[in-house]
Scaffold this active site. Structure first.
Site, mmCIF file in Angstrom:
data_model
loop_
_atom_site.group_PDB
_atom_site.id
_atom_site.type_symbol
_atom_site.label_atom_id
_atom_site.label_comp_id
_atom_site.label_asym_id
_atom_site.label_seq_id
_atom_site.Cartn_x
_atom_site.Cartn_y
_atom_site.Cartn_z
ATOM 1 N N ARG A 108 55.430 73.035 41.033
ATOM 2 C CA ARG A 108 55.386 73.119 42.490
ATOM 3 C C ARG A 108 55.331 74.578 42.892
ATOM 4 N NH1 ARG A 108 59.757 70.350 46.434
ATOM 5 N NH2 ARG A 108 60.856 72.250 45.916
ATOM 6 N N THR A 112 54.034 77.181 48.878
ATOM 7 C CA THR A 112 53.387 76.052 49.577
ATOM 8 C C THR A 112 54.051 74.717 49.260
ATOM 9 O OG1 THR A 112 51.862 75.612 47.757
ATOM 10 C CG2 THR A 112 51.173 77.250 49.386
ATOM 11 N N ASP A 204 67.519 71.870 40.676
ATOM 12 C CA ASP A 204 66.215 71.935 40.007
ATOM 13 C C ASP A 204 66.315 71.194 38.681
ATOM 14 O OD1 ASP A 204 64.071 72.894 38.236
ATOM 15 O OD2 ASP A 204 63.589 74.207 39.913
ATOM 16 N N ASP A 207 65.063 73.051 35.398
ATOM 17 C CA ASP A 207 65.968 74.116 34.973
ATOM 18 C C ASP A 207 67.262 73.543 34.399
ATOM 19 O OD1 ASP A 207 64.226 76.113 35.627
ATOM 20 O OD2 ASP A 207 65.153 76.593 37.552
HETATM 21 C C1 PRP Z 1 59.932 69.279 39.924
HETATM 22 C C2 PRP Z 1 60.073 67.805 39.582
HETATM 23 C C3 PRP Z 1 58.825 67.209 40.171
HETATM 24 C C4 PRP Z 1 58.604 68.049 41.397
HETATM 25 C C5 PRP Z 1 59.075 67.276 42.592
HETATM 26 O O1 PRP Z 1 59.084 69.894 39.033
HETATM 27 O O2 PRP Z 1 60.226 67.568 38.217
HETATM 28 O O3 PRP Z 1 57.700 67.286 39.307
HETATM 29 O O4 PRP Z 1 59.391 69.243 41.241
HETATM 30 O O5 PRP Z 1 58.767 67.951 43.770
HETATM 31 P P1 PRP Z 1 57.724 67.386 44.816
HETATM 32 O O6 PRP Z 1 58.027 65.929 45.002
HETATM 33 O O7 PRP Z 1 58.022 68.198 46.040
HETATM 34 O O8 PRP Z 1 56.347 67.626 44.300
HETATM 35 P P2 PRP Z 1 58.796 71.458 39.104
HETATM 36 O O9 PRP Z 1 57.618 71.709 39.974
HETATM 37 O O10 PRP Z 1 60.059 72.184 39.484
HETATM 38 O O11 PRP Z 1 58.349 71.807 37.640
HETATM 39 P P3 PRP Z 1 59.148 71.694 36.246
HETATM 40 O O12 PRP Z 1 59.201 70.235 35.891
HETATM 41 O O13 PRP Z 1 58.290 72.477 35.322
HETATM 42 O O14 PRP Z 1 60.512 72.295 36.411
HETATM 43 N N1 URA Z 2 62.259 69.707 42.265
HETATM 44 C C1 URA Z 2 63.502 69.597 41.758
HETATM 45 O O1 URA Z 2 63.690 69.787 40.552
HETATM 46 N N2 URA Z 2 64.517 69.288 42.587
HETATM 47 C C2 URA Z 2 64.335 69.055 43.898
HETATM 48 O O2 URA Z 2 65.322 68.770 44.600
HETATM 49 C C3 URA Z 2 63.036 69.175 44.411
HETATM 50 C C4 URA Z 2 62.013 69.505 43.575
#
Ligand code: PRP
Ligand code: URA
Length: 213
Positions: A108, A112, A204, A207
């Site tokens: 994400r 944006t 997160d 993380d």
């Molecule tokens: C997190 C999560 C989803 C997304 C959700 O991933 O695992 O994929 O955010 O957010 P959204 O519904 O607003 O799209 P992230 O983008 O943090 O990547 P990661 O899995 O690499 O930590």
């Molecule tokens: N991605 C995450 O990991 N947590 C949230 O709450 C939203 C997006």
């Protein structure tokens, strides 16, 4: 907890509730967080796979013939949204060891909040498979909706989405773009904050699973 709209199934089970309470805790270390995310997925995936198609079969037991059911061929596919979805893929593979596995890599954008692609690999014959898409968080819904669009473009029609924590905004986004895809959640939270994180959520997910910052 907000009320679940039509097409959204929130798993209601004491073990899931208990494990979620520890998963959400800001003091839970990443090793335990990962274990809990896996265990919650195992329990929730049991419900999310309840409508998987089966075919009749006959099995010779030591005593006689059993009229049984088995999963069809080609086997179901589990598709993980990277990277946080990886821990859920592993859990689903414990339930369906012969499942085919797909990966859709996206993150994400911090400004944006839109998903940015970096990888896509789906199993063959995806149109003939039951598909379970997994990602711990359904926040804005942008990532899940994008993943479901990629699957639709590849021809998948029998698709369900499993997330650990969702919120009304994410559900609305996914349902608007993919009204036929059932959504399974372990928890339905209240809302998003100004950074588009789920409140109260768990922070997160990626993380916390991998111990990164
Ligand atoms: C997190 C999560 C989803 C997304 C959700 O991933 O695992 O994929 O955010 O957010 P959204 O519904 O607003 O799209 P992230 O983008 O943090 O990547 P990661 O899995 O690499 O930590
Ligand atoms: N991605 C995450 O990991 N947590 C949230 O709450 C939203 C997006």
């Amino acid at each position: 907890m907000a009320e679940a709209p039509v097409g959204v199934h929130v798993v209601d089970h004491p073990l899931v509730a208990h494990k979620l309470s520890i998963l959400r805790d800001a003091d839970t270390p990443h090793g335990e967080f990962r274990r809990l995310a896996r265990e919650i997925t195992l329990l929730a995936a049991y419900e999310a796979t309840a409508d998987l198609p089966t075919v009749p079969t006959e099995v010779r037991t030591p005593i006689g013939t059993a009229h049984a059911r088995r999963l069809p061929s080609p086997e179901p596919a589990v598709v993980g949204i990277l990277r946080a979805g990886l821990v859920m893929v592993d859990a689903v593979l414990e339930l369906i060891p012969h499942a085919a596995v797909g990966h859709l890599g996206m993150y994400r954008d911090p400004t944006t909040h839109e998903p940015v692609d970096y990888y896509a690999k789906l199993p063959d014959r995806i149109a003939d498979r039951a598909v379970l898409v997994v990602d711990p968080m359904l926040a804005t819904g942008g990532s899940a909706a994008h993943a479901l669009s990629q699957l639709a473009e590849a021809g998948a029609t029998d698709v369900r989405l499993l997330c650990i924590v969702g919120c009304p905004e994410g559900i609305a986004t996914v349902r608007a773009a993919h009204p036929d895809v059932p959504i399974f959640l372990a928890a339905l939270d209240d809302r998003l904050d100004e950074n588009r994180y789920i409140v109260p959520g768990l922070g997160d997910a990626g993380d916390r699973i991998f111990g990164t910052v």
